[in-house]
Design a protein around this motif. Sequence first.
Motif, PDB file in Angstrom:
ATOM      1  N   PHE A   1      21.768 -11.489   9.832  1.00 42.96           N
ATOM      2  CA  PHE A   1      21.822 -13.119   9.059  1.00 42.96           C
ATOM      3  C   PHE A   1      20.715 -13.362   8.319  1.00 42.96           C
ATOM      4  O   PHE A   1      20.674 -14.539   7.564  1.00 42.96           O
ATOM      5  N   ARG A   2      19.785 -14.452   9.686  1.00 43.30           N
ATOM      6  CA  ARG A   2      18.892 -14.851   9.644  1.00 43.30           C
ATOM      7  C   ARG A   2      17.526 -14.508   8.335  1.00 43.30           C
ATOM      8  O   ARG A   2      16.853 -14.909   8.007  1.00 43.30           O
ATOM      9  N   LYS A   3      17.956 -13.230   8.644  1.00 39.47           N
ATOM     10  CA  LYS A   3      16.164 -12.543   7.746  1.00 39.47           C
ATOM     11  C   LYS A   3      16.607 -12.107   6.873  1.00 39.47           C
ATOM     12  O   LYS A   3      15.478 -13.212   5.861  1.00 39.47           O
ATOM     13  N   PRO A   4      16.906 -12.332   5.883  1.00 40.64           N
ATOM     14  CA  PRO A   4      17.412 -12.628   4.771  1.00 40.64           C
ATOM     15  C   PRO A   4      17.030 -14.443   4.290  1.00 40.64           C
ATOM     16  O   PRO A   4      16.365 -14.705   3.614  1.00 40.64           O
ATOM     17  N   LEU A   5      17.002 -15.037   5.362  1.00 36.17           N
ATOM     18  CA  LEU A   5      16.977 -16.989   5.306  1.00 36.17           C
ATOM     19  C   LEU A   5      15.235 -17.057   5.237  1.00 36.17           C
ATOM     20  O   LEU A   5      14.553 -17.436   4.667  1.00 36.17           O
ATOM     21  N   GLU A   6      14.921 -15.581   6.524  1.00 41.98           N
ATOM     22  CA  GLU A   6      13.572 -16.070   6.214  1.00 41.98           C
ATOM     23  C   GLU A   6      12.905 -14.878   5.367  1.00 41.98           C
ATOM     24  O   GLU A   6      11.399 -15.926   4.939  1.00 41.98           O
ATOM     25  N   ASP A   7      13.340 -14.278   4.653  1.00 47.05           N
ATOM     26  CA  ASP A   7      12.704 -14.424   3.739  1.00 47.05           C
ATOM     27  C   ASP A   7      12.760 -14.956   1.948  1.00 47.05           C
ATOM     28  O   ASP A   7      11.328 -14.747   1.484  1.00 47.05           O
ATOM     29  N   LEU A   8      13.530 -15.801   2.503  1.00 48.02           N
ATOM     30  CA  LEU A   8      13.480 -16.784   0.982  1.00 48.02           C
ATOM     31  C   LEU A   8      12.514 -17.583   1.812  1.00 48.02           C
ATOM     32  O   LEU A   8      11.685 -18.560   0.531  1.00 48.02           O
ATOM     33  N   ARG A   9      12.043 -17.719   3.089  1.00 43.65           N
ATOM     34  CA  ARG A   9      11.384 -18.766   2.488  1.00 43.65           C
ATOM     35  C   ARG A   9       9.723 -18.837   2.453  1.00 43.65           C
ATOM     36  O   ARG A   9       8.802 -19.277   2.711  1.00 43.65           O
ATOM     37  N   GLN A  10       9.498 -17.018   3.058  1.00 47.86           N
ATOM     38  CA  GLN A  10       9.135 -16.444   2.450  1.00 47.86           C
ATOM     39  C   GLN A  10       8.315 -16.686   0.801  1.00 47.86           C
ATOM     40  O   GLN A  10       7.270 -16.193   0.569  1.00 47.86           O
ATOM     41  N   LEU A  11       9.055 -16.727   0.686  1.00 48.65           N
ATOM     42  CA  LEU A  11       8.710 -16.709  -1.339  1.00 48.65           C
ATOM     43  C   LEU A  11       8.555 -17.897  -1.837  1.00 48.65           C
ATOM     44  O   LEU A  11       7.633 -18.605  -3.121  1.00 48.65           O
ATOM     45  N   ARG A  12       7.950 -19.054  -0.291  1.00 52.55           N
ATOM     46  CA  ARG A  12       7.308 -20.078  -1.048  1.00 52.55           C
ATOM     47  C   ARG A  12       5.569 -20.394  -1.099  1.00 52.55           C
ATOM     48  O   ARG A  12       5.093 -20.694  -2.451  1.00 52.55           O
ATOM     49  N   ASN A  13       5.402 -19.217  -0.788  1.00 58.31           N
ATOM     50  CA  ASN A  13       3.864 -18.691  -0.761  1.00 58.31           C
ATOM     51  C   ASN A  13       4.266 -17.139  -1.913  1.00 58.31           C
ATOM     52  O   ASN A  13       2.932 -16.342  -1.819  1.00 58.31           O
ATOM     53  N   PHE A  14       4.838 -17.607  -2.735  1.00 55.27           N
ATOM     54  CA  PHE A  14       5.084 -16.008  -4.180  1.00 55.27           C
ATOM     55  C   PHE A  14       4.108 -16.924  -5.263  1.00 55.27           C
ATOM     56  O   PHE A  14       4.013 -17.640  -5.588  1.00 55.27           O
ATOM     57  N   ASP A  15       3.458 -15.963  -4.758  1.00 60.21           N
ATOM     58  CA  ASP A  15       2.003 -15.484  -6.594  1.00 60.21           C
ATOM     59  C   ASP A  15       2.330 -14.460  -7.728  1.00 60.21           C
ATOM     60  O   ASP A  15       2.038 -13.587  -7.066  1.00 60.21           O
ATOM     61  N   PRO A  16       2.716 -15.032  -8.161  1.00 53.55           N
ATOM     62  CA  PRO A  16       3.335 -14.161  -9.282  1.00 53.55           C
ATOM     63  C   PRO A  16       1.987 -13.057 -10.305  1.00 53.55           C
ATOM     64  O   PRO A  16       2.618 -11.932 -10.321  1.00 53.55           O
ATOM     65  N   ARG A  17       1.167 -13.601 -10.001  1.00 52.96           N
ATOM     66  CA  ARG A  17       0.080 -13.296 -10.608  1.00 52.96           C
ATOM     67  C   ARG A  17      -0.535 -11.627  -9.668  1.00 52.96           C
ATOM     68  O   ARG A  17      -1.105 -11.377 -10.149  1.00 52.96           O
ATOM     69  N   ARG A  18      -0.355 -12.664  -8.804  1.00 54.32           N
ATOM     70  CA  ARG A  18      -1.055 -11.445  -7.489  1.00 54.32           C
ATOM     71  C   ARG A  18       0.025 -10.460  -7.488  1.00 54.32           C
ATOM     72  O   ARG A  18      -0.392  -9.188  -7.043  1.00 54.32           O
ATOM     73  N   ALA A  19       1.400 -10.262  -7.569  1.00 52.52           N
ATOM     74  CA  ALA A  19       2.508  -9.975  -7.159  1.00 52.52           C
ATOM     75  C   ALA A  19       2.597  -8.483  -8.443  1.00 52.52           C
ATOM     76  O   ALA A  19       2.330  -7.458  -8.203  1.00 52.52           O
ATOM     77  N   VAL A  20       2.476  -9.402  -9.579  1.00 54.81           N
ATOM     78  CA  VAL A  20       2.162  -8.079 -10.606  1.00 54.81           C
ATOM     79  C   VAL A  20       1.114  -7.184 -10.901  1.00 54.81           C
ATOM     80  O   VAL A  20       1.220  -5.949 -11.405  1.00 54.81           O
ATOM     81  N   THR A  21       0.283  -7.710 -10.063  1.00 53.30           N
ATOM     82  CA  THR A  21      -1.337  -7.226 -10.098  1.00 53.30           C
ATOM     83  C   THR A  21      -0.980  -5.962  -9.173  1.00 53.30           C
ATOM     84  O   THR A  21      -1.330  -5.106  -9.672  1.00 53.30           O
ATOM     85  N   GLN A  22      -0.727  -6.301  -8.147  1.00 53.10           N
ATOM     86  CA  GLN A  22      -0.400  -5.380  -7.425  1.00 53.10           C
ATOM     87  C   GLN A  22       0.829  -4.860  -7.473  1.00 53.10           C
ATOM     88  O   GLN A  22       0.583  -2.958  -7.321  1.00 53.10           O
ATOM     89  N   HIS A  23       1.774  -4.665  -8.739  1.00 55.73           N
ATOM     90  CA  HIS A  23       2.581  -4.148  -8.459  1.00 55.73           C
ATOM     91  C   HIS A  23       2.538  -3.012  -9.446  1.00 55.73           C
ATOM     92  O   HIS A  23       2.552  -1.737  -9.324  1.00 55.73           O
ATOM     93  N   LEU A  24       1.671  -2.883 -10.924  1.00 54.61           N
ATOM     94  CA  LEU A  24       0.633  -2.476 -11.971  1.00 54.61           C
ATOM     95  C   LEU A  24       0.074  -1.533 -11.298  1.00 54.61           C
ATOM     96  O   LEU A  24      -0.196  -0.336 -11.668  1.00 54.61           O
ATOM     97  N   PHE A  25      -1.251  -1.856 -10.818  1.00 56.79           N
ATOM     98  CA  PHE A  25      -2.101  -1.741 -10.504  1.00 56.79           C
ATOM     99  C   PHE A  25      -2.341  -0.574  -9.015  1.00 56.79           C
ATOM    100  O   PHE A  25      -3.578  -0.503  -8.979  1.00 56.79           O
ATOM    101  N   ASP A  26      -0.732  -0.699  -7.913  1.00 54.09           N
ATOM    102  CA  ASP A  26      -0.546  -0.993  -6.253  1.00 54.09           C
ATOM    103  C   ASP A  26      -1.658  -0.720  -5.876  1.00 54.09           C
ATOM    104  O   ASP A  26      -2.322   0.124  -4.882  1.00 54.09           O
ATOM    105  N   GLY A  27      -2.650  -2.315  -6.005  1.00 56.51           N
ATOM    106  CA  GLY A  27      -3.508  -1.974  -4.703  1.00 56.51           C
ATOM    107  C   GLY A  27      -4.822  -1.803  -5.032  1.00 56.51           C
ATOM    108  O   GLY A  27      -5.746  -1.981  -4.617  1.00 56.51           O
TER     109      GLY A  27
END
Length: 133
Positions: free
Chosen positions: A62-88
């Motif tokens: 039950f706590r795992k999804p809550l921890e995942d939501l807490r990690q979204l505080r450090n979410f960088d959309p530019r880095r996420a899109v770059t990694q998704h498009l160019f596979d790192g």
Amino acid sequence: MFESVGWGEILVLIVAGLFILGPERLPEAAAWLGKGMRKVRDFASGARQQLRDEMGPEFDDFRKPLEDLRQLRNFDPRRAVTQHLFDGDPDPLGLNGTSGGSTKPNGYPVVQSNPLPEPLKPGEKPPVDPDAT
């Protein structure tokens, strides 16, 4: 809980409390507030412990999804899109060979600008573009 409250805000609250309550009632109000916060903290930890005891090992699931939501505080959309498009891939367009292999901290190549033209010598007239005048 009070991550965004700094010492300046605490000082303002103390001064406001001193003006509102007066120096004779301020210690009683601070003690009352401290006891209330302690009760709330005890209730919360007791409820968490009771929930953990009743749910057993499913509590961690039950706590795992809550921890995942807490990690979204450090979410960088530019880095996420770059990694998704160019596979790192650090050089997806193959530009490192053209820019001398140097890149900026954001991963983009350093572009060398054209050097500045030599300054005019004393007595030399500046070039004139008749189409621009």
